[in-house]
Design an enzyme around this catalytic site. Structure first.
Site, PDB file in Angstrom:
ATOM      1  N   LYS A 109      -1.453   2.736  -4.714  1.00  0.00           N
ATOM      2  CA  LYS A 109      -1.641   2.228  -5.997  1.00  0.00           C
ATOM      3  C   LYS A 109      -2.690   1.254  -6.364  1.00  0.00           C
ATOM      4  CE  LYS A 109       0.947   5.120  -8.567  1.00  0.00           C
ATOM      5  NZ  LYS A 109       0.257   6.373  -8.134  1.00  0.00           N
ATOM      6  N   TYR A 158       3.448   9.152  -8.135  1.00  0.00           N
ATOM      7  CA  TYR A 158       2.510   9.044  -7.046  1.00  0.00           C
ATOM      8  C   TYR A 158       1.062   9.477  -7.628  1.00  0.00           C
ATOM      9  CZ  TYR A 158       0.369   9.476  -2.434  1.00  0.00           C
ATOM     10  OH  TYR A 158      -0.261   9.147  -1.158  1.00  0.00           O
ATOM     11  N   PRO A 215       0.892  -1.073   0.027  1.00  0.00           N
ATOM     12  CA  PRO A 215       0.135   0.044  -0.147  1.00  0.00           C
ATOM     13  C   PRO A 215       0.882   1.291   0.009  1.00  0.00           C
ATOM     14  CG  PRO A 215      -0.076  -1.135   2.101  1.00  0.00           C
ATOM     15  CD  PRO A 215       0.595  -1.940   1.199  1.00  0.00           C
TER      16      PRO A 215
HETATM   17  C1  PHB Z   1      -4.922   5.337   3.655  1.00  0.00           C
HETATM   18  O1  PHB Z   1      -5.687   4.117   3.948  1.00  0.00           O
HETATM   19  O2  PHB Z   1      -5.303   6.337   3.805  1.00  0.00           O
HETATM   20  C2  PHB Z   1      -3.831   5.252   2.808  1.00  0.00           C
HETATM   21  C3  PHB Z   1      -3.147   3.889   2.591  1.00  0.00           C
HETATM   22  C4  PHB Z   1      -1.906   3.750   1.973  1.00  0.00           C
HETATM   23  C5  PHB Z   1      -1.348   5.165   1.571  1.00  0.00           C
HETATM   24  C6  PHB Z   1      -1.890   6.133   1.505  1.00  0.00           C
HETATM   25  C7  PHB Z   1      -3.089   6.369   2.343  1.00  0.00           C
HETATM   26  O3  PHB Z   1      -0.276   4.984   0.706  1.00  0.00           O
END
Ligand code: PHB
Ligand code: APR
Length: 389
Positions: free
Chosen positions: A296, A384, A292
């Site tokens: 993506k 990103y 995560p």
């Molecule tokens: C989120 O759950 O808010 C979240 C998870 C992974 C990320 C960014 C946000 O890279």
């Protein structure tokens, strides 16, 4: 029963594909193993690339997203207590939108229900047949009764553990995988976020992330060993650990409260190749998993089904199979770019069991390079905020 496209799985991939096809007059039926409430109860990430927002607009489900989504111009990276902001808007003129995957799913479900398209929840024992020939079918059990759905195509959008990829003969598919020796412990809380933008923090004790769902609901994560038990983490222990991993200002500003959800997600990189087997296509988590860290997962699922919808619509409109023939190669090229970026973000931000003093310096050097080089910062911003398909 007969339909044009049988879609397995009512996660964001299956629902978005269904919506894009229905809007173009291509009939679909979705078969989902779980109940609607169960699907909506899953807490997942929530950073949308511009391309994902555009697809949701095309699908006619962007009203609430535009009203409630938070447009972020950048993110912050924090290394051993030093923070640096990367302003994507200034660097490359692009932004991201923070809007929970749960909300995306809810919007798609509501639109599908209103359109009258068929979704069968609690469909058990889903099995795929004859996708190598011209007449594929999907069998399933609903309320104890066996059914068969005949279709032109099957879209396997049933996630990493689904039936679709598993029904491909072993010799026809290749998979690539990396399992990381840690997971993310996530906590959801009804308190304002600690900062206006996301903070990704590297610390010797492990990675941490400060994220949000709205101005009043926050999502935080800390890296934990892969075999960690969530029961061992009281809210207080979580907050203490988070504070230790971020910079002093963030630690001071943190507004804590009782968790409304707490869970551990493992980290994995995974790609299957190819993604088409006769009349079966794989999309979303059924086709690939990213850790995560690069945010993506949902965006890749969206770009897969955007391309698949285009290909299937072209097939029905022009009786041309050019789009469906090119689907796998087209999406895999983007998938591997996202895999590379997610792997890289993961490797610079986490502490690995074998991270020695040299590796730590290299991680630090990556951060310093990002801070000092416009080209490096632009590359981070490009990856990103979105990748070309
Ligand atoms: C989120 O759950 O808010 C979240 C998870 C992974 C990320 C960014 C946000 O890279
Ligand atoms: N039969 C029917 N449905 C199934 C089966 C099966 N055998 N196996 C799984 N499913 C359903 C699951 O219950 C789930 O609702 O398929 C759906 C798959 O949804 P997701 O796991 O959300 O996957 P996807 O739609 O590809 O979305 C990808 O989800 O995990 C995140 O990071 C990922 O954000 C990304 C997004």
């Amino acid at each position: 029963m007969r339909t044009k496209v049988a879609i397995i799985g009512a996660g964001p991939a299956g629902l978005l594909l269904g919506r894009l096809l229905d809007r173009a007059g291509v009939e679909t039926v979705i078969l989902e193993r779980r109940s609607q409430e169960y699907v909506l109860g899953r807490i997942r990430a929530g950073v949308l690339e511009q391309g994902t927002v555009e697809l949701l607009e095309k699908a006619g489900v962007s009203e609430r997203l535009h009203a409630d989504g938070l447009v972020h111009d950048g993110v912050e990276l924090c290394f051993d207590g030093e923070r640096h902001r990367f302003n994507f808007r200034e660097l490359i003129g692009r932004t991201v939108t923070v809007y929970g995957q749960t909300e995306v799913t809810r919007d798609l479900m509501q639109a599908r229900d209103a359109s009258g398209a068929t979704t069968i929840y609690r469909a058990e024992n889903v099995s795929l047949h004859d996708f190598d020939g011209d007449r594929p079918t999907v069998r399933y059990v609903k309320d104890g009764i066996e059914h068969e759905l005949a279709c032109d195509f099957i879209a396997g959008c049933d996630g990493y553990h689904g039936a679709s990829r598993a029904s491909v003969p072993e010799g026809s598919i290749r998979t690539f995988e990396r399992v990381y020796p840690f997971g993310w412990l996530g906590l959801l809380v009804d308190r304002p976020p600690v900062a206006e933008e996301l903070i990704y923090a590297h610390h010797e004790r492990g990675f941490a992330l400060c994220s949000m769902r709205s101005h009043t609901r926050s999502r935080y994560y800390v890296q934990v060993p892969a075999n960690e038990k969530v029961e061992e983490w009281s809210d207080d222990r979580f907050w203490d650990e988070l504070r230790r991993r971020v910079d002093a200002e963030t630690a001071d500003n943190l507004v804590t409260g009782p968790s409304i959800e707490k869970s551990i997600a493992p980290l994995r990189s995974f790609v299957a190749e190819p993604l088409r087997f006769g009349r079966l296509f794989l999309a979303g988590d059924a086709a690939h998993i990213v850790p995560p860290t690069g945010a993506k997962g949902l965006n890749l699922a969206a770009s897969d089904v955007g391309a698949l919808a285009e290909a299937l619509i072209e097939y029905y409109a022009e009786r041309s199979s050019a789009g469906i023939d090119g689907y796998s190669a087209r999406v895999l090229s983007r998938i591997w770019k996202a895999e590379r970026f997610s792997w890289w973000m993961t490797s610079i931000l986490h502490t690995f069991p074998d991270t020695d003093a040299f590796s730590r310096r290299i991680q630090r050097a990556e951060f310093d390079y990002l801070r000092s080089s416009d080209a490096a910062a632009r590359s981070l911003a490009e990856n990103y905020t979105g990748l070309p398909i």
